[in-house]
Design an enzyme around this catalytic site. Structure first.
Site, PDB file in Angstrom:
ATOM      1  N   LYS A 179      42.438  42.234  50.142  1.00  0.00           N
ATOM      2  CA  LYS A 179      43.040  41.013  49.580  1.00  0.00           C
ATOM      3  C   LYS A 179      44.255  41.412  48.742  1.00  0.00           C
ATOM      4  O   LYS A 179      44.288  41.264  47.516  1.00  0.00           O
ATOM      5  CB  LYS A 179      41.999  40.234  48.762  1.00  0.00           C
ATOM      6  CG  LYS A 179      42.343  38.751  48.598  1.00  0.00           C
ATOM      7  CD  LYS A 179      41.141  37.983  48.098  1.00  0.00           C
ATOM      8  CE  LYS A 179      41.469  36.620  47.539  1.00  0.00           C
ATOM      9  NZ  LYS A 179      42.100  35.679  48.450  1.00  0.00           N
ATOM     10  N   LEU A 238      41.043  38.611  56.505  1.00  0.00           N
ATOM     11  CA  LEU A 238      40.310  38.714  55.256  1.00  0.00           C
ATOM     12  C   LEU A 238      38.958  38.015  55.481  1.00  0.00           C
ATOM     13  O   LEU A 238      38.938  36.815  55.790  1.00  0.00           O
ATOM     14  CB  LEU A 238      41.060  38.031  54.114  1.00  0.00           C
ATOM     15  CG  LEU A 238      40.345  38.242  52.780  1.00  0.00           C
ATOM     16  CD1 LEU A 238      40.673  39.629  52.231  1.00  0.00           C
ATOM     17  CD2 LEU A 238      40.705  37.178  51.777  1.00  0.00           C
ATOM     18  N   ARG A 276      59.208  54.329  38.858  1.00  0.00           N
ATOM     19  CA  ARG A 276      59.093  54.034  40.287  1.00  0.00           C
ATOM     20  C   ARG A 276      59.211  55.284  41.154  1.00  0.00           C
ATOM     21  O   ARG A 276      60.231  55.981  41.153  1.00  0.00           O
ATOM     22  CB  ARG A 276      60.184  53.043  40.695  1.00  0.00           C
ATOM     23  CG  ARG A 276      60.016  52.549  42.125  1.00  0.00           C
ATOM     24  CD  ARG A 276      61.151  51.609  42.537  1.00  0.00           C
ATOM     25  NE  ARG A 276      60.899  51.051  43.857  1.00  0.00           N
ATOM     26  CZ  ARG A 276      61.134  51.690  45.000  1.00  0.00           C
ATOM     27  NH1 ARG A 276      61.624  52.910  44.973  1.00  0.00           N
ATOM     28  NH2 ARG A 276      60.876  51.112  46.154  1.00  0.00           N
ATOM     29  N   HIS A 280      57.149  56.460  45.163  1.00  0.00           N
ATOM     30  CA  HIS A 280      56.167  55.903  46.085  1.00  0.00           C
ATOM     31  C   HIS A 280      54.763  56.459  45.866  1.00  0.00           C
ATOM     32  O   HIS A 280      53.788  55.722  45.900  1.00  0.00           O
ATOM     33  CB  HIS A 280      56.596  56.131  47.539  1.00  0.00           C
ATOM     34  CG  HIS A 280      57.687  55.196  47.967  1.00  0.00           C
ATOM     35  ND1 HIS A 280      58.947  55.235  47.412  1.00  0.00           N
ATOM     36  CD2 HIS A 280      57.702  54.180  48.863  1.00  0.00           C
ATOM     37  CE1 HIS A 280      59.697  54.296  47.960  1.00  0.00           C
ATOM     38  NE2 HIS A 280      58.960  53.635  48.847  1.00  0.00           N
ATOM     39  N   GLU A 298      43.114  33.537  61.654  1.00  0.00           N
ATOM     40  CA  GLU A 298      42.825  32.973  60.336  1.00  0.00           C
ATOM     41  C   GLU A 298      44.033  32.202  59.849  1.00  0.00           C
ATOM     42  O   GLU A 298      45.069  32.185  60.509  1.00  0.00           O
ATOM     43  CB  GLU A 298      42.401  34.053  59.318  1.00  0.00           C
ATOM     44  CG  GLU A 298      43.493  35.011  58.921  1.00  0.00           C
ATOM     45  CD  GLU A 298      43.083  35.952  57.788  1.00  0.00           C
ATOM     46  OE1 GLU A 298      42.173  35.617  56.997  1.00  0.00           O
ATOM     47  OE2 GLU A 298      43.687  37.031  57.679  1.00  0.00           O
ATOM     48  N   ARG A 320      33.788  42.378  47.321  1.00  0.00           N
ATOM     49  CA  ARG A 320      35.043  42.493  48.094  1.00  0.00           C
ATOM     50  C   ARG A 320      36.112  43.168  47.252  1.00  0.00           C
ATOM     51  O   ARG A 320      36.873  43.996  47.752  1.00  0.00           O
ATOM     52  CB  ARG A 320      35.497  41.118  48.563  1.00  0.00           C
ATOM     53  CG  ARG A 320      36.755  41.183  49.417  1.00  0.00           C
ATOM     54  CD  ARG A 320      37.073  39.866  50.076  1.00  0.00           C
ATOM     55  NE  ARG A 320      37.405  38.834  49.102  1.00  0.00           N
ATOM     56  CZ  ARG A 320      37.561  37.542  49.392  1.00  0.00           C
ATOM     57  NH1 ARG A 320      37.388  37.124  50.631  1.00  0.00           N
ATOM     58  NH2 ARG A 320      37.870  36.673  48.457  1.00  0.00           N
ATOM     59  N   TYR A 338      43.865  41.066  44.560  1.00  0.00           N
ATOM     60  CA  TYR A 338      43.455  39.947  43.715  1.00  0.00           C
ATOM     61  C   TYR A 338      42.202  39.310  44.264  1.00  0.00           C
ATOM     62  O   TYR A 338      41.775  39.589  45.388  1.00  0.00           O
ATOM     63  CB  TYR A 338      44.575  38.904  43.606  1.00  0.00           C
ATOM     64  CG  TYR A 338      44.766  38.042  44.839  1.00  0.00           C
ATOM     65  CD1 TYR A 338      45.332  38.549  46.000  1.00  0.00           C
ATOM     66  CD2 TYR A 338      44.349  36.712  44.836  1.00  0.00           C
ATOM     67  CE1 TYR A 338      45.490  37.759  47.134  1.00  0.00           C
ATOM     68  CE2 TYR A 338      44.512  35.915  45.972  1.00  0.00           C
ATOM     69  CZ  TYR A 338      45.079  36.452  47.110  1.00  0.00           C
ATOM     70  OH  TYR A 338      45.222  35.666  48.229  1.00  0.00           O
TER      71      TYR A 338
HETATM   72  C1  PLP Z   1      44.322  35.348  54.331  1.00  0.00           C
HETATM   73  C2  PLP Z   1      43.074  34.717  53.801  1.00  0.00           C
HETATM   74  N1  PLP Z   1      42.025  34.534  54.625  1.00  0.00           N
HETATM   75  C3  PLP Z   1      40.887  33.948  54.208  1.00  0.00           C
HETATM   76  C4  PLP Z   1      40.753  33.488  52.904  1.00  0.00           C
HETATM   77  C5  PLP Z   1      39.475  32.813  52.470  1.00  0.00           C
HETATM   78  O1  PLP Z   1      38.740  33.693  51.641  1.00  0.00           O
HETATM   79  P1  PLP Z   1      37.689  33.115  50.584  1.00  0.00           P
HETATM   80  O2  PLP Z   1      36.762  32.234  51.338  1.00  0.00           O
HETATM   81  O3  PLP Z   1      37.005  34.343  50.076  1.00  0.00           O
HETATM   82  O4  PLP Z   1      38.465  32.394  49.560  1.00  0.00           O
HETATM   83  C6  PLP Z   1      41.807  33.670  52.009  1.00  0.00           C
HETATM   84  C7  PLP Z   1      41.696  33.214  50.611  1.00  0.00           C
HETATM   85  O5  PLP Z   1      42.617  33.240  49.854  1.00  0.00           O
HETATM   86  C8  PLP Z   1      42.991  34.305  52.463  1.00  0.00           C
HETATM   87  O6  PLP Z   1      44.028  34.510  51.626  1.00  0.00           O
END
Ligand code: PLP
Length: 279
Positions: free
Chosen positions: A147, A203, A99, A101, A179, A50, A31
Site C-alpha cells: 500500500k 492491493l 537525498r 537513492h 481492481e 497488511r 499508508y
Molecule cells: C488500489 C487499492 N485497491 C484496493 C483498496 C481497498 O482496500 P481496503 O478494503 O483495505 O480499503 C484500496 C484502498 O485504498 C486501494 O487503494
C-alpha cells in the site's frame, strides 16, 4: 485537530515534516486508511497485518504496525470522534536523510504520521442508484500488493473517472479488470461472486477479504479469478469494495449498464451484512 507525529500528539498546525523526508523525495513509504465506529477500529488486525507485511517488504522498521491500532484509537478519542464514524489515516516513511537513492544509515528513524477525522459515507442515494465507473489501462508496476504512497497512476486514473462524471476507474491489465484506483472489484457472473486473486498485481483489500468471508457464510459461491473486460457487460452485478467506498454497486461502466443498470441483490445483501459489523 490533534495529530500524531513521531511519538507526540500535537496540534495539526504544529506538525512539520522535513523536505528531506524520503516520503516527499521518493514516495518511499506506505499508508493505511481505517475506519473507527464508537471509538473502535473496524477490522483492525488485518489492517495492522497488511501494514506489517508492507513494512517488512520495504525493509522499514515494523514497530509502527504494532502500535497502529492503539495510536489510531487514541487519536479518535483525543479528537472526540467516538460518537461518530471516523477515518484514520496512517503513513510511515523511511525517514528523513540527505537525498540519495540507497537506504539512509541504519538507525535513521522512520517518519510515522497519523490523523483522524469524521468519516462520511458516500451519499445514500448513490448506494441506492449505483455509481458510474470507467475502465483505464493499468500503468502501475508489479508490487501493487504494497500500500505504497506512490499513487501517481491511481491519482491520474481517479481524476480521469472524475472528469468523465464517474466515481471510480477500474484498472485493466491484459484484458482483465483487476481492481479500482482505490477499491477492489467484484462481479456476479452466473451465480458466482468473482474477484481477482490476491497477488502482487492488486492491493488485497481488508474489505475485499471481509466481503468474501461474508459471502461464504451466506452460502454465496466465491471464485477468485479473472473478470474479463470483454465479458463484463454480461455480468449480473459489478461492485466496488474498499474502506471508504464500503460496498458500492456499479450501475454503469464506460456508459453501458451493468445488469439491470441498478444495484443487484448480491451486493445489496452483502452491504447489509457489512454494515452490521459497524453497529
Ligand atoms: C488500489 C487499492 N485497491 C484496493 C483498496 C481497498 O482496500 P481496503 O478494503 O483495505 O480499503 C484500496 C484502498 O485504498 C486501494 O487503494
Amino acid at each position: 485537530m490533534q495529530v500524531y507525529l513521531n511519538g507526540a500528539y500535537l496540534d495539526a498546525s504544529e506538525a512539520h515534516i522535513s523536505p528531506d523526508d524520503r516520503g516527499f523525495l521518493f514516495a518511499d513509504g506506505l499508508y493505511e486508511a481505517l475506519l473507527a465506529y464508537h471509538g473502535r477500529i473496524l477490522l483492525g488486525e488485518p489492517h495492522a497485518a497488511r501494514m506489517r507485511a508492507g513494512l517488512t517488504a520495504l525493509q522499514i522498521d515494523t514497530s509502527p504496525a504494532d502500535r497502529l491500532l492503539e495510536l489510531g484509537e487514541r487519536l479518535v478519542a483525543l479528537n472526540q470522534l467516538t460518537d461518530r464514524p471516523a477515518l484514520i489515516y496512517a503513513q510511515v516513511t523511511r525517514g528523513s536523510a540527505p537525498r540519495r537513492h540507497r537506504f539512509p544509515p541504519a538507525g535513521t528513524p522512520p517518519t510515522c504520521y497519523l490523523f483522524a477525522k469524521p468519516f462520511a459515507s458516500q451519499p445514500a442515494e448513490l448506494f441506492a442508484s449505483g455509481c458510474a465507473a470507467i475502465t483505464v489501462p493499468d500503468t502501475r508496476g508489479s508490487r501493487c500488493d504494497i500500500k505504497t504512497i506512490g499513487l501517481l497512476a491511481n491519482v491520474l486514473a481517479n481524476e480521469a473517472a472524475h472528469a468523465a462524471g464517474a466515481l471510480e476507474a477500474l484498472f485493466v491489465r491484459d484484458g482483465v479488470i483487476i481492481e479500482g484506483s482505490h477499491s477492489n472489484v467484484m462481479a456476479v457472473i452466473r451465480g458466482e461472486l468473482v474477484t481477482y486473486p490476491s497477488c502482487n498485481y492488486i492491493l488485497t483489500g481488508v474489505t475485499r477479504n471481509c466481503v468474501l468471508d461474508l459471502a461464504r457464510t451466506m452460502g454465496i459461491p466465491v471464485r477468485e479469478g479473472p473478470i474479463f473486460a470483454s465479458e463484463v457487460y454480461a455480468a449480473d452485478e459489478l461492485f466496488l469494495t474498499g474502506t471508504t467506498l464500503e460496498i458500492m454497486p456499479i450501475a454503469h461502466l464506460d456508459g453501458r449498464p451493468i445488469g439491470a443498470g441498478r444495484p443487484g441483490p448480491v451486493a445489496t445483501r452483502l452491504f447489509a451484512a457489512y454494515r452490521q459489523l459497524s453497529q
